[in-house]
Design an enzyme around this catalytic site. Structure first.
Site, PDB file in Angstrom:
ATOM      1  N   ASN A   9       1.182   6.789  11.610  1.00 18.76           N
ATOM      2  CA  ASN A   9       1.803   7.371  10.429  1.00 18.76           C
ATOM      3  C   ASN A   9       2.216   8.792  10.791  1.00 18.76           C
ATOM      4  O   ASN A   9       1.371   9.671  10.958  1.00 18.76           O
ATOM      5  CB  ASN A   9       0.826   7.378   9.244  1.00 18.76           C
ATOM      6  CG  ASN A   9       1.446   7.972   7.986  1.00 18.76           C
ATOM      7  OD1 ASN A   9       2.231   8.916   8.038  1.00 18.76           O
ATOM      8  ND2 ASN A   9       1.088   7.424   6.835  1.00 18.76           N
ATOM      9  N   GLU A  19       5.730   6.113   7.173  1.00 13.92           N
ATOM     10  CA  GLU A  19       6.184   7.344   6.522  1.00 13.92           C
ATOM     11  C   GLU A  19       7.246   8.068   7.353  1.00 13.92           C
ATOM     12  O   GLU A  19       7.134   9.268   7.615  1.00 13.92           O
ATOM     13  CB  GLU A  19       5.006   8.281   6.224  1.00 13.92           C
ATOM     14  CG  GLU A  19       4.271   7.918   4.949  1.00 13.92           C
ATOM     15  CD  GLU A  19       3.481   9.084   4.362  1.00 13.92           C
ATOM     16  OE1 GLU A  19       4.000   9.735   3.434  1.00 13.92           O
ATOM     17  OE2 GLU A  19       2.352   9.339   4.833  1.00 13.92           O
ATOM     18  N   ASP A  56      -0.847   1.998   8.260  1.00 13.93           N
ATOM     19  CA  ASP A  56      -1.666   2.816   7.378  1.00 13.93           C
ATOM     20  C   ASP A  56      -2.007   1.965   6.165  1.00 13.93           C
ATOM     21  O   ASP A  56      -1.179   1.761   5.282  1.00 13.93           O
ATOM     22  CB  ASP A  56      -0.892   4.068   6.982  1.00 13.93           C
ATOM     23  CG  ASP A  56      -1.645   4.939   5.986  1.00 13.93           C
ATOM     24  OD1 ASP A  56      -2.777   4.576   5.612  1.00 13.93           O
ATOM     25  OD2 ASP A  56      -1.082   5.974   5.572  1.00 13.93           O
ATOM     26  N   ASN A  99      -4.349   2.689   3.953  1.00 14.77           N
ATOM     27  CA  ASN A  99      -4.891   3.475   2.852  1.00 14.77           C
ATOM     28  C   ASN A  99      -6.150   2.819   2.265  1.00 14.77           C
ATOM     29  O   ASN A  99      -6.363   2.795   1.050  1.00 14.77           O
ATOM     30  CB  ASN A  99      -3.836   3.700   1.768  1.00 14.77           C
ATOM     31  CG  ASN A  99      -3.003   4.948   2.019  1.00 14.77           C
ATOM     32  OD1 ASN A  99      -3.542   6.003   2.347  1.00 14.77           O
ATOM     33  ND2 ASN A  99      -1.688   4.832   1.896  1.00 14.77           N
ATOM     34  N   ASP A 147      -6.258   3.694   9.259  1.00 16.87           N
ATOM     35  CA  ASP A 147      -5.177   3.064  10.028  1.00 16.87           C
ATOM     36  C   ASP A 147      -5.782   1.930  10.847  1.00 16.87           C
ATOM     37  O   ASP A 147      -6.649   2.163  11.702  1.00 16.87           O
ATOM     38  CB  ASP A 147      -4.503   4.093  10.924  1.00 16.87           C
ATOM     39  CG  ASP A 147      -3.937   5.255  10.124  1.00 16.87           C
ATOM     40  OD1 ASP A 147      -2.769   5.169   9.719  1.00 16.87           O
ATOM     41  OD2 ASP A 147      -4.686   6.227   9.872  1.00 16.87           O
ATOM     42  N   ASP A 151      -0.901  14.332   9.771  1.00 17.81           N
ATOM     43  CA  ASP A 151      -2.290  14.292   9.322  1.00 17.81           C
ATOM     44  C   ASP A 151      -2.985  13.005   9.784  1.00 17.81           C
ATOM     45  O   ASP A 151      -4.208  12.880   9.661  1.00 17.81           O
ATOM     46  CB  ASP A 151      -2.409  14.477   7.806  1.00 17.81           C
ATOM     47  CG  ASP A 151      -1.367  13.712   7.011  1.00 17.81           C
ATOM     48  OD1 ASP A 151      -0.636  12.886   7.605  1.00 17.81           O
ATOM     49  OD2 ASP A 151      -1.269  13.937   5.786  1.00 17.81           O
ATOM     50  N   HIS A 152      -2.209  12.051  10.322  1.00 14.79           N
ATOM     51  CA  HIS A 152      -2.750  10.848  10.963  1.00 14.79           C
ATOM     52  C   HIS A 152      -2.622  10.988  12.475  1.00 14.79           C
ATOM     53  O   HIS A 152      -1.852  11.814  12.972  1.00 14.79           O
ATOM     54  CB  HIS A 152      -1.967   9.602  10.548  1.00 14.79           C
ATOM     55  CG  HIS A 152      -2.082   9.237   9.111  1.00 14.79           C
ATOM     56  ND1 HIS A 152      -2.778   8.141   8.671  1.00 14.79           N
ATOM     57  CD2 HIS A 152      -1.557   9.817   7.990  1.00 14.79           C
ATOM     58  CE1 HIS A 152      -2.680   8.052   7.353  1.00 14.79           C
ATOM     59  NE2 HIS A 152      -1.957   9.060   6.917  1.00 14.79           N
TER      60      HIS A 152
END
Length: 267
Positions: free
Chosen positions: A7, A34, A157, A159, A228, A257-258
Protein backbone atom coordinates in the site's frame (compact mmCIF):
# COMPACT_ATOMS: atom_id res chain seq x y z
CA UNK A 1 8.73 -16.12 -8.18
CA UNK A 2 8.78 -13.21 -5.73
CA UNK A 3 5.41 -11.50 -5.30
CA UNK A 4 4.86 -8.42 -3.13
CA UNK A 5 1.94 -6.38 -1.88
CA UNK A 6 2.46 -2.72 -0.98
CA UNK A 7 0.00 0.00 0.00
CA UNK A 8 1.90 3.00 -1.30
CA UNK A 9 -0.52 5.71 -0.05
CA UNK A 10 -0.37 7.71 -3.28
CA UNK A 11 1.72 7.11 -6.39
CA UNK A 12 2.73 10.77 -6.65
CA UNK A 13 4.00 10.83 -3.08
CA UNK A 14 5.94 7.60 -3.65
CA UNK A 15 7.35 8.43 -7.09
CA UNK A 16 10.91 8.14 -5.77
CA UNK A 17 10.57 5.67 -2.89
CA UNK A 18 8.68 3.00 -4.83
CA UNK A 19 11.15 2.71 -7.75
CA UNK A 20 14.03 2.68 -5.27
CA UNK A 21 12.48 -0.25 -3.41
CA UNK A 22 11.76 -2.07 -6.68
CA UNK A 23 15.38 -1.73 -7.74
CA UNK A 24 16.59 -3.08 -4.40
CA UNK A 25 14.06 -5.86 -3.83
CA UNK A 26 13.60 -7.00 -7.44
CA UNK A 27 10.11 -8.53 -7.08
CA UNK A 28 8.69 -10.30 -10.12
CA UNK A 29 5.14 -9.15 -9.37
CA UNK A 30 3.86 -6.31 -7.19
CA UNK A 31 0.30 -5.58 -6.17
CA UNK A 32 -0.19 -1.96 -5.20
CA UNK A 33 -2.97 -0.33 -3.20
CA UNK A 34 -4.04 3.27 -2.73
CA UNK A 35 -2.46 4.50 -5.94
CA UNK A 36 -4.87 7.48 -5.71
CA UNK A 37 -4.71 8.08 -9.43
CA UNK A 38 -6.90 7.65 -12.47
CA UNK A 39 -5.57 5.10 -14.95
CA UNK A 40 -4.53 7.75 -17.47
CA UNK A 41 -2.38 9.62 -14.96
CA UNK A 42 -0.54 6.60 -13.57
CA UNK A 43 3.21 6.91 -14.42
CA UNK A 44 3.43 3.67 -16.40
CA UNK A 45 6.76 4.52 -18.03
CA UNK A 46 8.46 4.60 -14.63
CA UNK A 47 7.76 0.88 -14.28
CA UNK A 48 7.76 -0.23 -17.90
CA UNK A 49 11.36 0.93 -18.23
CA UNK A 50 12.14 -1.49 -15.39
CA UNK A 51 10.60 -4.36 -17.32
CA UNK A 52 7.15 -4.42 -15.72
CA UNK A 53 3.82 -4.88 -17.42
CA UNK A 54 1.36 -2.48 -15.81
CA UNK A 55 -2.35 -2.95 -15.14
CA UNK A 56 -4.33 -0.44 -13.09
CA UNK A 57 -7.80 0.06 -11.70
CA UNK A 58 -7.69 3.68 -10.64
CA UNK A 59 -9.86 6.34 -9.09
CA UNK A 60 -9.25 10.05 -8.74
CA UNK A 61 -7.77 10.96 -5.37
CA UNK A 62 -8.85 7.81 -3.53
CA UNK A 63 -8.36 4.06 -3.44
CA UNK A 64 -7.01 2.48 -6.64
CA UNK A 65 -5.13 -0.78 -7.15
CA UNK A 66 -2.52 -1.89 -9.66
CA UNK A 67 -0.40 -4.86 -10.72
CA UNK A 68 3.21 -4.62 -11.90
CA UNK A 69 4.54 -7.83 -13.43
CA UNK A 70 7.75 -8.82 -15.20
CA UNK A 71 5.86 -11.86 -16.44
CA UNK A 72 2.99 -11.82 -18.92
CA UNK A 73 -0.50 -11.08 -17.57
CA UNK A 74 -3.70 -12.50 -19.00
CA UNK A 75 -7.42 -12.28 -18.26
CA UNK A 76 -7.26 -9.04 -16.29
CA UNK A 77 -10.52 -8.13 -14.56
CA UNK A 78 -11.40 -5.13 -12.42
CA UNK A 79 -13.90 -4.74 -9.61
CA UNK A 80 -15.03 -7.22 -6.97
CA UNK A 81 -18.08 -9.13 -8.25
CA UNK A 82 -21.41 -8.93 -6.48
CA UNK A 83 -22.39 -5.25 -6.64
CA UNK A 84 -22.45 -3.48 -10.00
CA UNK A 85 -23.24 -0.18 -8.26
CA UNK A 86 -19.96 -0.16 -6.32
CA UNK A 87 -17.74 2.45 -7.94
CA UNK A 88 -14.81 2.22 -5.54
CA UNK A 89 -11.60 0.91 -7.17
CA UNK A 90 -10.53 -1.77 -4.70
CA UNK A 91 -10.06 -5.04 -6.63
CA UNK A 92 -8.02 -6.27 -9.60
CA UNK A 93 -7.36 -9.83 -10.82
CA UNK A 94 -4.99 -11.29 -13.40
CA UNK A 95 -3.32 -14.54 -14.34
CA UNK A 96 0.49 -14.50 -14.17
CA UNK A 97 2.14 -16.83 -16.66
CA UNK A 98 5.21 -18.34 -15.00
CA UNK A 99 6.22 -22.00 -15.08
CA UNK A 100 2.51 -22.53 -14.54
CA UNK A 101 -0.43 -20.17 -14.33
CA UNK A 102 -1.07 -18.32 -11.07
CA UNK A 103 -4.24 -16.31 -10.48
CA UNK A 104 -3.54 -13.22 -8.39
CA UNK A 105 -6.07 -10.89 -6.79
CA UNK A 106 -5.04 -7.50 -5.49
CA UNK A 107 -7.35 -5.88 -2.97
CA UNK A 108 -7.77 -2.78 -0.85
CA UNK A 109 -10.42 -3.73 1.68
CA UNK A 110 -12.51 -0.86 3.09
CA UNK A 111 -11.32 0.66 6.35
CA UNK A 112 -14.82 0.81 7.83
CA UNK A 113 -14.37 3.72 10.23
CA UNK A 114 -16.20 5.40 11.80
CA UNK A 115 -18.10 2.44 13.23
CA UNK A 116 -21.78 3.43 13.34
CA UNK A 117 -24.04 1.00 15.19
CA UNK A 118 -27.75 0.91 15.91
CA UNK A 119 -29.00 -1.71 18.36
CA UNK A 120 -25.61 -3.38 18.06
CA UNK A 121 -25.75 -3.66 14.27
CA UNK A 122 -24.02 -1.57 11.59
CA UNK A 123 -26.11 1.35 10.38
CA UNK A 124 -27.19 0.62 6.77
CA UNK A 125 -25.25 2.72 4.31
CA UNK A 126 -22.52 3.55 6.81
CA UNK A 127 -18.83 2.89 6.32
CA UNK A 128 -18.77 -0.11 8.66
CA UNK A 129 -21.79 -1.59 6.92
CA UNK A 130 -20.00 -1.14 3.58
CA UNK A 131 -16.90 -2.89 4.92
CA UNK A 132 -18.80 -5.95 6.13
CA UNK A 133 -20.87 -6.20 2.96
CA UNK A 134 -17.69 -5.92 0.88
CA UNK A 135 -16.26 -8.79 2.92
CA UNK A 136 -19.35 -10.87 2.17
CA UNK A 137 -18.66 -10.34 -1.52
CA UNK A 138 -15.00 -11.18 -0.92
CA UNK A 139 -16.05 -14.43 0.76
CA UNK A 140 -18.17 -15.34 -2.26
CA UNK A 141 -15.32 -14.66 -4.68
CA UNK A 142 -12.85 -16.50 -2.45
CA UNK A 143 -15.14 -19.55 -2.47
CA UNK A 144 -15.23 -19.50 -6.27
CA UNK A 145 -11.46 -19.21 -6.49
CA UNK A 146 -10.74 -22.05 -4.08
CA UNK A 147 -13.22 -24.25 -5.95
CA UNK A 148 -11.04 -23.88 -9.06
CA UNK A 149 -8.41 -26.08 -7.36
CA UNK A 150 -5.70 -23.92 -8.96
CA UNK A 151 -2.89 -21.84 -7.43
CA UNK A 152 -4.53 -18.57 -6.41
CA UNK A 153 -3.55 -15.83 -4.01
CA UNK A 154 -5.42 -12.81 -2.67
CA UNK A 155 -3.08 -10.11 -1.43
CA UNK A 156 -3.31 -6.55 -0.28
CA UNK A 157 -4.29 -4.19 2.48
CA UNK A 158 -7.08 -6.05 4.25
CA UNK A 159 -7.57 -3.42 6.95
CA UNK A 160 -7.97 -6.34 9.37
CA UNK A 161 -5.90 -6.99 12.50
CA UNK A 162 -6.42 -10.76 12.74
CA UNK A 163 -5.07 -11.49 16.24
CA UNK A 164 -4.11 -9.69 19.46
CA UNK A 165 -0.41 -10.25 18.67
CA UNK A 166 -0.84 -8.33 15.42
CA UNK A 167 -1.02 -5.00 17.28
CA UNK A 168 1.50 -3.42 19.64
CA UNK A 169 -1.38 -2.01 21.71
CA UNK A 170 -4.44 -4.15 20.96
CA UNK A 171 -6.47 -2.40 23.65
CA UNK A 172 -6.30 0.81 21.60
CA UNK A 173 -8.05 -0.92 18.68
CA UNK A 174 -10.90 -2.70 20.50
CA UNK A 175 -13.69 -0.59 19.00
CA UNK A 176 -11.95 0.15 15.72
CA UNK A 177 -13.35 -1.33 12.50
CA UNK A 178 -10.01 -3.05 11.87
CA UNK A 179 -10.25 -5.09 15.08
CA UNK A 180 -13.94 -5.35 15.97
CA UNK A 181 -15.18 -8.92 16.38
CA UNK A 182 -17.45 -8.71 13.32
CA UNK A 183 -14.50 -7.77 11.11
CA UNK A 184 -12.25 -10.49 12.47
CA UNK A 185 -15.01 -13.09 12.20
CA UNK A 186 -15.55 -12.17 8.55
CA UNK A 187 -11.82 -12.63 7.93
CA UNK A 188 -11.87 -16.02 9.67
CA UNK A 189 -14.79 -17.15 7.53
CA UNK A 190 -12.65 -16.55 4.46
CA UNK A 191 -9.70 -18.40 5.98
CA UNK A 192 -11.99 -21.27 6.91
CA UNK A 193 -12.76 -21.89 3.25
CA UNK A 194 -9.30 -23.46 3.17
CA UNK A 195 -6.95 -20.50 2.71
CA UNK A 196 -3.51 -20.22 4.28
CA UNK A 197 -2.46 -16.87 5.77
CA UNK A 198 1.07 -16.88 4.40
CA UNK A 199 2.95 -14.82 6.97
CA UNK A 200 1.59 -16.70 9.98
CA UNK A 201 2.35 -20.01 8.27
CA UNK A 202 6.02 -19.01 8.43
CA UNK A 203 6.35 -16.71 11.46
CA UNK A 204 4.68 -16.77 14.86
CA UNK A 205 4.64 -14.36 17.78
CA UNK A 206 4.16 -10.66 18.36
CA UNK A 207 6.13 -7.68 17.08
CA UNK A 208 5.60 -8.15 13.34
CA UNK A 209 3.80 -5.21 11.77
CA UNK A 210 3.14 -3.79 8.29
CA UNK A 211 1.65 -0.38 9.19
CA UNK A 212 2.73 2.44 11.48
CA UNK A 213 0.76 5.66 11.68
CA UNK A 214 2.50 8.90 10.75
CA UNK A 215 1.39 10.43 14.07
CA UNK A 216 2.78 10.24 17.63
CA UNK A 217 6.13 8.73 16.67
CA UNK A 218 4.56 5.34 15.98
CA UNK A 219 7.48 4.09 13.89
CA UNK A 220 10.13 5.00 16.46
CA UNK A 221 8.06 3.28 19.17
CA UNK A 222 7.34 0.30 16.91
CA UNK A 223 3.67 1.01 17.66
CA UNK A 224 2.38 -0.87 14.63
CA UNK A 225 -0.28 -3.23 13.38
CA UNK A 226 -0.24 -6.05 10.81
CA UNK A 227 -3.00 -5.52 8.25
CA UNK A 228 -1.38 -6.45 4.90
CA UNK A 229 -1.87 -10.12 4.13
CA UNK A 230 -1.45 -12.91 1.59
CA UNK A 231 -4.16 -15.58 1.53
CA UNK A 232 -3.26 -18.68 -0.50
CA UNK A 233 -5.33 -21.55 -1.85
CA UNK A 234 -3.94 -24.99 -0.93
CA UNK A 235 -2.38 -25.30 -4.39
CA UNK A 236 -0.54 -21.99 -3.93
CA UNK A 237 0.39 -22.74 -0.30
CA UNK A 238 2.10 -25.94 -1.44
CA UNK A 239 4.42 -23.78 -3.56
CA UNK A 240 5.38 -21.26 -0.86
CA UNK A 241 9.03 -21.00 0.12
CA UNK A 242 8.98 -17.87 2.26
CA UNK A 243 6.95 -14.85 3.38
CA UNK A 244 8.44 -11.74 4.96
CA UNK A 245 7.79 -8.09 5.78
CA UNK A 246 10.26 -5.41 4.60
CA UNK A 247 9.73 -3.38 7.77
CA UNK A 248 12.91 -1.32 7.44
CA UNK A 249 11.41 0.53 4.45
CA UNK A 250 9.25 2.49 6.90
CA UNK A 251 12.37 4.28 8.14
CA UNK A 252 13.44 5.48 4.69
CA UNK A 253 12.87 8.91 3.18
CA UNK A 254 9.26 9.83 2.34
CA UNK A 255 7.83 6.43 3.28
CA UNK A 256 4.31 5.16 3.00
CA UNK A 257 2.66 4.35 6.31
CA UNK A 258 2.63 0.72 5.07
CA UNK A 259 5.60 -1.44 4.09
CA UNK A 260 5.89 -4.23 1.50
CA UNK A 261 5.03 -7.80 2.37
CA UNK A 262 6.30 -10.48 -0.01
CA UNK A 263 6.22 -14.18 -0.66
CA UNK A 264 8.35 -16.52 -2.73
CA UNK A 265 6.62 -19.31 -4.62
CA UNK A 266 8.20 -22.21 -6.44
CA UNK A 267 6.91 -21.03 -9.81
Amino acid sequence: MKIATFNINGIKARAEALPRWLDDAQPDVVQLQEIKSVDEAFPRALFEERGYNVETHGQKGFNGVAILSKLPLEDVTRGLPGDDSDEQARWIEATVLGKRALRICGLYLPNGNPVELENGKPVPGGKYDYKLKWMERLHARAAELIASEEPVLMAGDYNIIPQVEDAKRPEAWREDALFRPESRAAFRRILNLGYTEAFRARTQGAGHYSFWDYQAGAWNKNDGIRIDHFLLTPQAADLMRDCRIDAEIRGHEKPSDHVPVWIELDL
